[in-house]
Design a protein around this motif. Structure first.
Motif, PDB file in Angstrom:
ATOM      1  N   SER A 106       0.834  -1.204   0.000  1.00  0.00           N
ATOM      2  CA  SER A 106       0.000   0.000   0.000  1.00  0.00           C
ATOM      3  C   SER A 106       0.864   1.246   0.000  1.00  0.00           C
ATOM      4  CB  SER A 106      -0.905   0.041   1.236  1.00  0.00           C
ATOM      5  OG  SER A 106      -1.699  -1.092   1.353  1.00  0.00           O
ATOM      6  N   ASP A 107       1.824   1.284   0.912  1.00  0.00           N
ATOM      7  CA  ASP A 107       2.700   2.449   1.024  1.00  0.00           C
ATOM      8  C   ASP A 107       3.590   2.589  -0.201  1.00  0.00           C
ATOM      9  OD1 ASP A 107       1.584   3.016   3.481  1.00  0.00           O
ATOM     10  OD2 ASP A 107       3.217   2.134   4.636  1.00  0.00           O
ATOM     11  N   ALA A 108       4.061   1.466  -0.730  1.00  0.00           N
ATOM     12  CA  ALA A 108       4.928   1.513  -1.912  1.00  0.00           C
ATOM     13  C   ALA A 108       4.169   2.071  -3.114  1.00  0.00           C
ATOM     14  CB  ALA A 108       5.477   0.123  -2.221  1.00  0.00           C
ATOM     15  N   ILE A 109       2.929   1.630  -3.314  1.00  0.00           N
ATOM     16  CA  ILE A 109       2.124   2.138  -4.431  1.00  0.00           C
ATOM     17  C   ILE A 109       1.866   3.629  -4.258  1.00  0.00           C
ATOM     18  CG2 ILE A 109      -0.156   2.066  -5.510  1.00  0.00           C
ATOM     19  CD1 ILE A 109      -0.166  -0.978  -4.932  1.00  0.00           C
ATOM     20  N   ALA A 110       1.464   4.048  -3.057  1.00  0.00           N
ATOM     21  CA  ALA A 110       1.182   5.465  -2.797  1.00  0.00           C
ATOM     22  C   ALA A 110       2.426   6.318  -3.022  1.00  0.00           C
ATOM     23  CB  ALA A 110       0.653   5.644  -1.375  1.00  0.00           C
ATOM     24  N   GLU A 111       3.572   5.837  -2.558  1.00  0.00           N
ATOM     25  CA  GLU A 111       4.809   6.599  -2.706  1.00  0.00           C
ATOM     26  C   GLU A 111       5.224   6.695  -4.171  1.00  0.00           C
ATOM     27  OE1 GLU A 111       7.430   9.108  -1.024  1.00  0.00           O
ATOM     28  OE2 GLU A 111       5.901   8.020   0.073  1.00  0.00           O
ATOM     29  N   GLN A 112       5.118   5.595  -4.901  1.00  0.00           N
ATOM     30  CA  GLN A 112       5.459   5.610  -6.331  1.00  0.00           C
ATOM     31  C   GLN A 112       4.523   6.532  -7.112  1.00  0.00           C
ATOM     32  OE1 GLN A 112       8.020   4.223  -8.139  1.00  0.00           O
ATOM     33  NE2 GLN A 112       8.882   3.837  -6.126  1.00  0.00           N
ATOM     34  N   LEU A 113       3.241   6.527  -6.766  1.00  0.00           N
ATOM     35  CA  LEU A 113       2.292   7.405  -7.428  1.00  0.00           C
ATOM     36  C   LEU A 113       2.602   8.867  -7.117  1.00  0.00           C
ATOM     37  CD1 LEU A 113      -0.130   7.917  -9.195  1.00  0.00           C
ATOM     38  CD2 LEU A 113      -1.604   7.336  -7.256  1.00  0.00           C
ATOM     39  N   ALA A 114       2.934   9.159  -5.874  1.00  0.00           N
ATOM     40  CA  ALA A 114       3.294  10.531  -5.495  1.00  0.00           C
ATOM     41  C   ALA A 114       4.507  11.008  -6.289  1.00  0.00           C
ATOM     42  CB  ALA A 114       3.570  10.614  -3.991  1.00  0.00           C
ATOM     43  N   ILE A 115       5.507  10.153  -6.423  1.00  0.00           N
ATOM     44  CA  ILE A 115       6.710  10.510  -7.184  1.00  0.00           C
ATOM     45  C   ILE A 115       6.356  10.745  -8.651  1.00  0.00           C
ATOM     46  CG2 ILE A 115       8.906   9.590  -8.058  1.00  0.00           C
ATOM     47  CD1 ILE A 115       9.166   8.192  -5.263  1.00  0.00           C
ATOM     48  N   ALA A 116       5.550   9.861  -9.220  1.00  0.00           N
ATOM     49  CA  ALA A 116       5.152   9.999 -10.627  1.00  0.00           C
ATOM     50  C   ALA A 116       4.377  11.295 -10.851  1.00  0.00           C
ATOM     51  CB  ALA A 116       4.335   8.793 -11.068  1.00  0.00           C
ATOM     52  N   LEU A 117       3.473  11.633  -9.932  1.00  0.00           N
ATOM     53  CA  LEU A 117       2.716  12.880 -10.053  1.00  0.00           C
ATOM     54  C   LEU A 117       3.637  14.094  -9.959  1.00  0.00           C
ATOM     55  CD1 LEU A 117      -0.397  11.964  -7.912  1.00  0.00           C
ATOM     56  CD2 LEU A 117      -0.437  12.600 -10.339  1.00  0.00           C
ATOM     57  N   LYS A 118       4.553  14.067  -9.009  1.00  0.00           N
ATOM     58  CA  LYS A 118       5.507  15.175  -8.855  1.00  0.00           C
ATOM     59  C   LYS A 118       6.334  15.335 -10.121  1.00  0.00           C
ATOM     60  CE  LYS A 118       7.619  18.358  -6.514  1.00  0.00           C
ATOM     61  NZ  LYS A 118       6.959  19.642  -6.353  1.00  0.00           N
ATOM     62  N   ASN A 119       6.771  14.216 -10.692  1.00  0.00           N
ATOM     63  CA  ASN A 119       7.565  14.266 -11.919  1.00  0.00           C
ATOM     64  C   ASN A 119       6.766  14.792 -13.105  1.00  0.00           C
ATOM     65  OD1 ASN A 119       9.827  13.322 -10.599  1.00  0.00           O
ATOM     66  ND2 ASN A 119       9.532  11.201 -11.218  1.00  0.00           N
ATOM     67  N   LYS A 120       5.444  14.696 -13.041  1.00  0.00           N
ATOM     68  CA  LYS A 120       4.575  15.225 -14.100  1.00  0.00           C
ATOM     69  C   LYS A 120       4.177  16.674 -13.831  1.00  0.00           C
ATOM     70  CE  LYS A 120       4.137  11.396 -16.450  1.00  0.00           C
ATOM     71  NZ  LYS A 120       4.866  11.240 -17.676  1.00  0.00           N
ATOM     72  N   GLY A 121       4.696  17.250 -12.742  1.00  0.00           N
ATOM     73  CA  GLY A 121       4.450  18.654 -12.454  1.00  0.00           C
ATOM     74  C   GLY A 121       3.353  18.945 -11.454  1.00  0.00           C
ATOM     75  N   ALA A 122       2.819  17.932 -10.791  1.00  0.00           N
ATOM     76  CA  ALA A 122       1.755  18.163  -9.806  1.00  0.00           C
ATOM     77  C   ALA A 122       2.290  18.919  -8.598  1.00  0.00           C
ATOM     78  CB  ALA A 122       1.152  16.834  -9.351  1.00  0.00           C
TER      79      ALA A 122
END
Length: 120
Positions: A34-50
């Protein structure tokens, strides 16, 4: 997670975003995965400019209570579930406007079981 970030980013605009819990659909458990998915999604969003604010698992107990009662500074909450399907995991996530509760976008992606470390 890049697929989710790409789907959500156009709907996010300049909104501040946080990633909530991504829990097991079968039992609602919060697992290491759960935490790994949330963290990876947060990183991906940040990398997309969120404009990302702290994800829930990084907050103190008091901050988590505020987060859950809608007092978070985030304008958009990314939340969802995951479920094992054969040799893969299906991750279902949605972007929700924290002011109105309106779902801005939803997306499902599959992750091969072989892509997930065995300790998760």
């Amino acid at each position: 997670m890049d697929q989710l970030a790409e789907a959500f980013q156009p709907k996010l605009g300049k909104s501040s975003v946080t990633v909530g819990l991504i829990q097991s659909k079968s039992d609602g458990a919060r697992l290491k995965l759960s935490d790994a998915i949330a963290e990876q999604l947060a990183i991906a969003l940040k990398n997309k400019g969120a404009a990302l604010v702290a994800s829930e698992e990084r907050l103190s107990k008091t901050e988590q209570a505020n987060f859950r009662s809608g007092l978070s500074q985030a304008q958009v909450l990314i939340t969802g579930t995951f479920q094992k399907w054969g040799n893969s995991y299906s991750v279902m996530a949605q972007a929700v406007d924290t002011g109105s509760g309106k779902v801005l976008e939803g997306k499902t992606v599959r992750i091969a079981e072989s892509d997930i470390p065995p300790d998760l």
